[in-house]
Every structure is written in structure tokens, then in C-alpha cells.
Design a protein around this motif. Structure first.
Motif, short mmCIF file in Angstrom:
data_model
loop_
_atom_site.label_atom_id
_atom_site.label_comp_id
_atom_site.label_asym_id
_atom_site.label_seq_id
_atom_site.Cartn_x
_atom_site.Cartn_y
_atom_site.Cartn_z
N GLU A 227 0.83 -1.21 0.00
CA GLU A 227 0.00 0.00 0.00
C GLU A 227 0.86 1.25 0.00
O GLU A 227 0.41 2.32 -0.39
N ARG A 233 -6.77 5.23 -6.66
CA ARG A 233 -7.81 5.89 -5.86
C ARG A 233 -7.59 5.45 -4.42
O ARG A 233 -7.58 4.25 -4.13
N PHE A 234 -7.40 6.41 -3.54
CA PHE A 234 -7.09 6.07 -2.15
C PHE A 234 -8.29 5.47 -1.44
O PHE A 234 -9.43 5.68 -1.85
N PRO A 235 -8.07 4.73 -0.37
CA PRO A 235 -9.19 4.12 0.38
C PRO A 235 -10.15 5.18 0.90
O PRO A 235 -9.72 6.28 1.23
N ALA A 236 -11.39 4.82 0.97
CA ALA A 236 -12.40 5.69 1.58
C ALA A 236 -13.58 4.79 1.93
O ALA A 236 -13.47 4.02 2.89
N LEU A 237 -14.65 4.83 1.17
CA LEU A 237 -15.78 3.96 1.47
C LEU A 237 -15.41 2.50 1.22
O LEU A 237 -15.92 1.60 1.89
N ASP A 238 -14.52 2.30 0.28
CA ASP A 238 -13.97 0.95 0.08
C ASP A 238 -12.45 1.03 0.26
O ASP A 238 -11.92 2.06 0.63
N GLY A 239 -11.81 -0.07 -0.02
CA GLY A 239 -10.37 -0.12 0.22
C GLY A 239 -9.52 0.61 -0.81
O GLY A 239 -8.30 0.56 -0.75
N ARG A 375 -2.17 16.55 -6.52
CA ARG A 375 -2.15 16.44 -5.06
C ARG A 375 -0.72 16.45 -4.54
O ARG A 375 -0.34 15.64 -3.69
N THR B 4 -2.32 -1.24 7.42
CA THR B 4 -3.33 -2.18 6.93
C THR B 4 -4.38 -2.31 8.00
O THR B 4 -4.06 -2.53 9.16
N LEU B 9 -7.41 -4.88 3.20
CA LEU B 9 -6.57 -4.51 2.06
C LEU B 9 -5.49 -5.56 1.91
O LEU B 9 -4.39 -5.42 2.42
N GLN B 41 -9.63 12.03 -3.84
CA GLN B 41 -10.75 11.19 -3.43
C GLN B 41 -12.04 11.67 -4.06
O GLN B 41 -13.00 10.93 -4.16
N MET B 137 -5.87 13.59 1.09
CA MET B 137 -7.18 13.46 1.74
C MET B 137 -8.14 14.59 1.35
O MET B 137 -7.73 15.74 1.17
N GLN B 477 -23.65 0.84 5.25
CA GLN B 477 -23.38 1.81 4.18
C GLN B 477 -24.61 2.04 3.31
O GLN B 477 -24.61 2.92 2.45
N LEU B 490 -17.46 4.17 9.21
CA LEU B 490 -18.06 3.44 8.09
C LEU B 490 -17.16 3.46 6.86
O LEU B 490 -17.63 3.28 5.74
N THR B 491 -15.89 3.72 7.07
CA THR B 491 -14.95 3.80 5.94
C THR B 491 -13.67 3.03 6.24
O THR B 491 -13.50 2.50 7.35
N HIS B 492 -12.80 3.04 5.28
CA HIS B 492 -11.45 2.50 5.47
C HIS B 492 -10.47 3.59 5.90
O HIS B 492 -9.27 3.40 5.84
N LEU B 493 -11.03 4.72 6.31
CA LEU B 493 -10.21 5.82 6.83
C LEU B 493 -10.62 6.12 8.26
O LEU B 493 -10.87 7.27 8.63
N GLU B 502 -15.77 11.60 3.69
CA GLU B 502 -16.08 10.70 2.57
C GLU B 502 -17.38 9.96 2.84
O GLU B 502 -18.19 9.75 1.93
N SER B 503 -17.55 9.55 4.09
CA SER B 503 -18.76 8.82 4.43
C SER B 503 -19.99 9.72 4.29
O SER B 503 -21.03 9.31 3.76
#
Lengths: 519, 519
Positions: A227, A233-239, A375, B4, B9, B41, B137, B477, B490-493, B502-503
Motif C-alpha cells: 500500500e 484511488r485512495f481508500p475511503a468507502l472501500d479499500g 495532489r 493495513t 486490504l 478522493q 485526503m 453503508q 463506516l470507511t477504510h479511513l 467521505e462517508s
């Protein structure tokens, strides 16, 4: 700005063989204690004080300082603390020397070349000379003392790029791959028993634990990507969507990113670095204000230096100046050409260091696309192109406009650009930068200014290199009659303002001691 | 904030074996091209717009948002762009949730503990919650959009310390030694032929060239120390006084600095990071101002959530609120306790994530001794003590006062400190910090404030950990009737404001699409 200069800082001491495990702990603990010792440059420096004369019954002296760059300004400032009567002779129209920040309305002349008018927007500036300060450098002490606000200069950015052998990757990706593979290789060699002579069982376990972490290795101690390489695309709602798989070890080694990813490993450029808010010239301006503008004669080119039994005589384009002492801070190759009576060894010593070309271009854009699209907030992209680096601004984030340093190169690459017209320099810089950033690098460009330091009148070089720090170097660290020398070129911090400041302090200390001890 | 999270991931793809050199160049070039792809993002997010309704002939809806933390505020702000009528119910006296910056005059209450009055000097602040933002971010997009100035947060400082196994060294020293020795080991193994199967002749040469640079190895590819380790007096007029010789490989491995020196290798904490100027709560404040304070009801604890065919009914300590939709942004373990009619699987899912304790102490000093004496400007000292980290401020350099984060710990260490009185937390933090900085760590302390997030009413945790990102995670979600959920949890962050944002965007997107498609 190499990590080792002139070969003088030689490798130290005792060769500690691999596996020589005696005395574990004690030595390392001692290192720790030493790591805590004060590291400031200035601990040994005592500035001259008014009170010094009160105590000794003597009076301060009159000093003529040749050159109002950072060394000259620092010397005048420090001597001024004890009431010395200093006059600075500066051949250029503006003090500061290489401490030069360009803004709208400035005009940059050039030897054998056209002048450039700076057309930046309000608030946009270009540090044409020094641009960054390490936290251990005395430069920060002057910022503190003069009340100059500082901010972080980002010298290392994981999101910036590495461009080598025609390929562009993010720094984080290049680093993850190189670290991943060397960790895997060393883990493999360790497990094959190749290092059993060098490693105890405990060592092996510690090493493997470190390598797993260092390379982000998988359960079988293989590097399978990480990672850390980044994401499309960075992790957010998914990985997120990770970067595609890394190349093979062979591909990663062949990419040649090694120099770029170790660029900030040295003590001079280690993260973090700093800059004055609003432009590096805040330091030159702060020193000038503290000294008093009336002490600085600009447009005064020195044409002769004579040391006498009871003083010095300095002739310049505006007349003759007599004083008790002189501090000469011009670049050595220019000083060497001024007629003087200091003796042939002084001329020879001054002629020893070799001037080095250095160039920079400031590219002003109407959109900070590097923040918005890439970015990338500050930092440096390292390349093997003749532009060498691209610097992204470490300030005014999210502003409308912004200024990139489109090249910062030295020696042959700098000479190549320096020989071009300003238009051709820009064109070439844009062509190179486009290889990394694509067409947007040429779009939204509002204006540019480039400097070739070897073509700046009365400076004529980015800095100098000593073939070796030999007797010429030490000769000039002592006065020749009543003439002292100072400049970054007389230190092991060449090309850094801290060098100029330390050197000025050295000359001031010697001069002041002499005045206090004079009969 | 591990690299991780929850094991979701997973390591990617094709195992590229060492020495599998096929297709050199092409794959790496492809990676390069991908490295240039936009990484924001927000590329896929389209904010609701007033115009959306004009086109569809529909009207915006009334939305009740439970919780005015970053997720709730972001949801209200985004919905507000299309004219939704939002009301936020916040149980605490102040919106912002964990986005909490403490300043003079603030009072920090605690569950089952005494309140603390904040007595900092003017301009001194303590980011008790989030303190840093990665450049990729979405948080930075909100700073830009809301006009919040940002500055660099220094997350990695070569001059900061590493304290492990009772020993303290500068980060630069720990890094130079570890890199030096692993480079030496790998060079030795390579030259012994141990890796001949893995390396072509070209590979070997490239590798050795890299290792020489990476470890600053000597001519015999031995690590004999390096200027990178630092100096007890840095170079200036002379070459300086280098640190004494490094310990042996055994000593360096036994020192256990590995975790500390790889702390910023991940994508979440890579250098550089950023912070709003003047305190992290600029984000919460900026969102509140954009939303309108009148839409936020503080001191309103929610006691029931009912989804109906034609709307939602939310009961709270101030009454009953009816709306078309609800977005619930409380921490899941608190939401799970609120009576609702959303079904048992929702309660079960909300009960799945495990709250994690997290604590911080702000230590305000009357002297910035870390700058003046240690020459540490910003950054983090990593330790294996229960304080875990010490953060030095990345702003207001050279000011008279300054605030350190004296611990930032989680889980067991945080619970340990959280169970103490504020006085005992401070005492313990000072005792630990003294091991690194000596007696000066206890001197000049003006005041302190500590937070135990698991003891903050209506929050009760630093963040949560999902045992795995399973069907409970994906269930929440999606809306339950007319109730949507949002939060970093609710995210991977997790534990990042970017997660909350993001959520919120995800919930807003779903809700807005539903409104636009409703009959």
C-alpha cells in the motif's frame, strides 16, 4: 551541496566489523547521551558587546566591509552590537548578494544578456538564491533574533515524482519498491545462511523483524507490492484502488531511482527544512534594518585594498575609504582580481577555489495544478534531466497563483541554460517539465524569470568548490595584515547562508579580540 | 492508524519472483503512467446542486442529522448546496465532535472525572482530536473550499528522537545506522554470491551502487558510520565534530529502533502532512458557518429513531423532530443503544465495531527549549514508552510559549492514563518525557490539559476497530428505511476526518439520488 565536500570530512574511526558484538549497549547508550548534546552552531560564539570596551578601557574601531551579501551584512550586524563604526561597500545596486528574492517590478540584469522584468502577481515571489534552511543552521538563530517569521520548506514529498530513464513514478512508489526488494533480498540471504558468520540467532530474528517492516514484506518475506506504493484511488468507502503490481527486481533496479530517493539522507537536506515567510530576502532586509541603511554604499565597486601599519585604505568607484580594519567578503575569484598589497600567497589562495555555475527558473502559473490535480503540496521532484529538480511551493497553498522552480541546476547543466536567452531557457524548462507533468505544464503559465548566477555582475558564480580544504583555505581564515576574509566559501558550509554567517562570526571574533588586546 | 486495517486490504496480485526479468521497462513505464493519474478522493463525487431540482421538477427535502461532528457537519454542508432543509441534533454543548481544539477559557468535562480548565496563553492551542492531514485526503479540499489556510504539519523530523529499550538517539542517527548496516549486509551477501540466482550481473552492479548510496558505505562497502548520523557540533569553519562511532550491528539491531524509523512509510502518514493555521477546529467552525448556526441544536440528546413510510421521527431531549430523511452519524456503539425500529440486524451491525481508547496531553511551556536547546523544529519523537509519541509544534516557531503533545496513545496505554486524575496523567507524562529530554522537560511547564476520548460524554472512544470489514460494514453503508449512517467508522479511513467526510458524501449522494428519483 554534496554530503561530503572536498573529501575533508573523512570517514571516522574504528572499523566496527560485522558481528563484533562486544560491549553491547554501553556504546550505543553513550551515543544516545551524545545525541542529546546541544547541536547549535552558535554555542561557542560570543557576540561583541558594548560592555567589552567599558571593561577594557578601549574604544571600538572603524571597519570597512567589502560586499553587502549575507557575510558582509552579518559582520556589520555583529560588530554593530559593540558599537563598531562599519561601512559596507556594495558594487551591486542592492545589498543581499545571492540572498535575492524577485517580485513584481524587479528588473534582473545579466552580464552579456538581456535584462528581465519581473511580472509576477501580487504576493508571488521567487527565491533566486538560497531557498531552504536546515534546522541546525545558525540562519534560524538570526531569524529568531531579527524577528523574521519562518515556515516549513518541504524538501521531501512522498507524492512528488521521480523521473529517471524516461519514466515517472511517485516518490512513494519508487521508495516502496526499492525498499521492498532490498528487504526481500536481504531476508533471503539471511535465511540461506549466507550471513551466519555475521549474525547471531538473536540478530537474525531482529533483522528479519526489521526487514518485514522496512520492506512491507509478505508472510514468506517476499515483496509483493505494498500500500505504501500508493493508490490510483485512495481508500475511503472501500479499500481504494491500489497501484498496479510493482515491476520485477530487475526493472526496479534498472529504473535508476536510487539517487532520487536518498536525496534527503544527508545532514544538510534532511527533513524538515525551513524558509522565511514571504521570501528569503527577509533575512537580508532584517540585517540591513538592524545595521542602518546609511552604513551601506551601493554601486561602490572596490578597486584597491591596501593594508597599512595603522589601518586600511580601500579605494572604490566613489572614492577612498580609510578605516582601522577591513573585512572582505566578495567571492574569492573576484577578490583575487582586485589590486592589493596583501602578498602573492593571498592572491594565489584566493584564486584556488573554482567558481561553480548555478541556475534557477521561476515559473508562475495562474492555477496551482500541482495541488489541484497531482495532489502535490510542496516538495521536490527529482529528475535525471538537465532541469535536475522541480520545486513546488511550500507556502500559500490553495492560492490562485503559484510559482514553481522549474530548474535548479549546477555546473554543466547550469552553463547550458545560462548560455540561452531567457525565452529559450523557459522553453527548454517547459519541454523538460512536460515529460513529467504532461501538457498542463505549459498551460496557464503567466510569466517566468531565470537566473544564471555565473552571469550576475559582481558575483559571477553560484558558489565555489575548493579542490581540497588545504593551506589556502586556512590561510584566508586568518587576517592578512588588517584585512579579514569572510564568506560561505571560507567554510565547510559552502552555498549555504549559514556558511556566510558562521564565517562572518569567525572574522568578527578575531577582529574584536584583536581590538580588545591592542595596545 | 495502522497501514493495513482489519486485514481487508490484502496483498496484491501476481507474485513477481526475484530475477523474473521478462518484459523489463514496459510494466514499470505503465506504473509510471498510472502514477500520474489523478489521486484525489473527490473525483467521483458530484455535490448536490440547486439546479438538480430545477431540472427534475422536484423539491429538496427535510433532513435531520444526528450528531454534529465532522460527518454530520459535512453532510449538512453538502445537502445545503442544493437547498435541503437540515437540522443537526448534537448532544454535546459544542459541535465538532472529536474535531476539538482547546484554548484558554475552555473547560473540558469528563465522564466520571473532574473537569479541567484550560489556562493556556494567548494563541496557544491544543488539537485534542485530529491533528494532521495527508495531502491526498479530501480534508484539504474542504480547507480550500472553505477558505481555511493550511500549513505544514511535520510528521517526520531527522532531529527528533527515537527512544527504545531505555536508549535515546536522534532519528537521523538511528536511521543512518540501520540503513548503513543493512546495506553492508546485503552488499556482503551479494558479493559472496549468495544472490547469484536472483541477480544478473547488471542487477548486481545497480544494486551495489544503490547500497553504497543508501547506506553511505565506505570503499570496501563497509558501514563505518556516516555524516548522516549527525554531529555533536555541525560543520562550519571546520568540518565539525561528528557523532562518535556507531555501535556494532548487534547493538544497532538490539536497540530496536525499527518501528520508529519506519513510522511514516505508510500512505496515511507519509511526509508531508498538513494542519489548518491556528487549530484544527477551523474546519468544524468553517463548516458551521457555511451551514448556519441556527440549524444546529446543541445539548439535544437523541432518545429514539423511527423510520416511517413517509418520513422519520427523531425524539430527543428537546422534543420530537419530524423530517423526510435522517442521517445518523454518532459513533456506532452509541447509536446501537438508541431505541429504534430499524431492525435487529442494524443493532447487531452497529454493535460490531469495537471502540478504542485514545488519549492525548497538551503540555504548555514558557520556553521553546526543544527549538532553543535541542534544535528540534516540529516533528515527532517515537518511543516504546506508554506515552508512545511526543509531538513538537509545527507552528509559531520562535514564539515565547509553545505546546507539546506529551502523549498520544491508544488502547491499553490510553486506558492506563485515562484512569488517572489529570494531575497524575501529567506527572506520569513528565516522568516519561524526562527520560528523553532530561530535567528541562519538567521545568518551565506552565499548564496542561489531557483528554481521554473514551471518557468524553456522547463520544466514548477515540475511534472504532471493525473485527473485519464484513457484511455488517456494508449493511450500514446502505440506508435502513429512511435512515442513513455516516462517520469515519463506516470507511477504510477510520480515525481520520477524511473518513467522516467521505462517508458523509456517500450518504448525501445516496440520499440525493433517492430524492431526485422519488415519485
Amino acid at each position: 551541496m554534496a554530503e561530503t565536500k572536498g573529501g575533508v570530512l573523512t570517514r571516522r574511526g574504528l572499523l566496527v566489523g560485522i558481528g563484533a558484538a562486544g560491549g553491547a549497549g554501553a556504546m550505543y547508550a553513550a551515543m544516545g547521551a551524545l545525541g542529546l548534546a546541544p547541536t547549535g552552531q552558535d554555542k561557542e560564539y560570543t557576540p561583541p558587546r558594548q560592555g567589552d570596551f567599558t571593561l577594557s578601557g578601549r574604544a571600538s574601531a572603524k571597519v570597512v566591509i567589502i560586499g553587502a551579501g549575507v557575510a558582509g551584512l552579518t559582520a556589520a550586524y555583529e560588530l554593530g552590537k559593540a558599537g563598531y563604526d562599519c561601512t559596507l561597500l556594495e558594487a551591486r545596486q542592492k545589498p543581499g548578494g545571492r540572498n535575492l528574492t524577485l517580485r513584481a517590478g524587479d528588473r534582473l540584469a545579466e552580464l552579456n544578456g538581456p535584462a528581465q522584468d519581473v511580472k509576477f502577481g501580487t504576493g508571488v515571489y521567487f527565491n533566486a538564491g538560497p531557498g531552504r534552511i536546515a534546522q541546525w543552521m545558525v540562519t534560524l538563530d538570526y531569524c529568531r533574533e531579527l524577528g523574521i517569521p519562518i515556515e516549513t520548506f518541504i524538501n521531501n514529498n512522498a507524492s512528488a515524482y521521480v523521473h529517471t530513464n524516461g519514466q515517472t513514478v511517485r516518490a512513494r512508489t519508487a521508495r516502496a519498491d526499492m525498499y521492498g526488494y532490498i528487504a526481500e533480498l536481504l531476508a533471503k540471504a539471511t535465511n540461506l545462511g549466507a550471513l551466519d558468520k555475521a549474525l547471531t540467532k538473536d540478530d537474525r530474528e531482529s533483522l528479519l523483524e526489521f526487514l518485514r517492516r522496512f520492506g512491507d514484506l509478505g508472510p514468506k518475506l517476499d515483496y509483493e507490492g505494498s500500500e505504501r506504493r500508493g493508490f490510483t484511488r485512495f481508500p475511503a468507502l472501500d479499500g481504494g484502488v491500489p497501484m498496479p503490481d510493482p515491476g520485477t527486481l530487475h526493472q526496479v533496479l534498472a529504473a535508476g531511482t536510487g539517487r532520487a530517493i536518498t536525496n534527503d539522507f544527508g545532514y544538510e537536506q534532511a527533513t524538515p527544512m525551513f524558509q522565511p515567510v514571504g521570501g528569503m530576502d527577509a533575512i537580508a532586509t532584517g540585517l540591513q534594518q538592524a545595521i542602518g541603511q546609511d552604513r551601506i554604499k551601493t554601486g561602490a565597486r572596490v578597486t584597491g585594498i591596501t593594508t597599512l601599519d595603522d589601518g586600511v585604505e580601500v579605494t572604490h568607484t566613489g572614492g577612498i575609504l580609510k578605516a582601522d580594519y577591513c573585512i572582505a567578503t566578495l567571492p574569492p575569484h573576484l577578490l583575487a582580481k582586485i589590486p592589493h598589497n596583501l602578498g602573492a600567497p593571498i592572491t594565489a589562495a584566493l584564486s584556488t577555489p573554482v567558481p561553480i555555475a548555478a541556475g534557477k527558473i521561476g515559473l508562475e502559473y495562474g492555477r496551482r495544478w500541482w495541488e489541484l490535480e497531482d495532489r502535490v503540496y510542496g516538495g521536490v521532484t527529482e529528475t535525471d534531466l538537465d532541469i535536475t529538480h522541480i520545486w513546488y511551493p511550500s507556502h500559500d497553498y490553495h492560492a490562485e497563483r503559484g510559482l514553481l522552480v522549474g530548474y535548479y541546476n549546477t555546473e554543466r547543466a547550469a552553463e547550458l541554460y545560462g548560455a540561452l536567452t531567457p525565452e529559450d531557457r523557459r522553453r527548454r524548462a517547459l519541454t523538460q517539465g512536460k515529460k513529467i507533468h504532461g501538457e498542463k505544464y505549459r498551460q496557464n503559465l503567466l510569466s517566468s524569470v531565470s537566473i544564471a548566477w555565473e552571469r550576475q555582475e559582481h558575483i559571477q558564480g553560484g558558489w565555489v568548490r575548493w579542490p581540497s580544504f588545504d593551506s589556502s583555505f586556512t590561510l584566508l581564515q586568518r587576517p592578512a595584515g588588517r584585512v579579514y576574509f569572510a564568506g560561505d566559501w571560507l567554510t565547510h558550509l559552502i552555498a549555504w547562508q549559514a556558511g556566510a554567517m558562521e564565517s562572518a562570526r569567525g572574522a568578527v571574533t578575531q577582529l574584536h579580540r584583536r581590538v580588545l588586546q591592542s595596545p
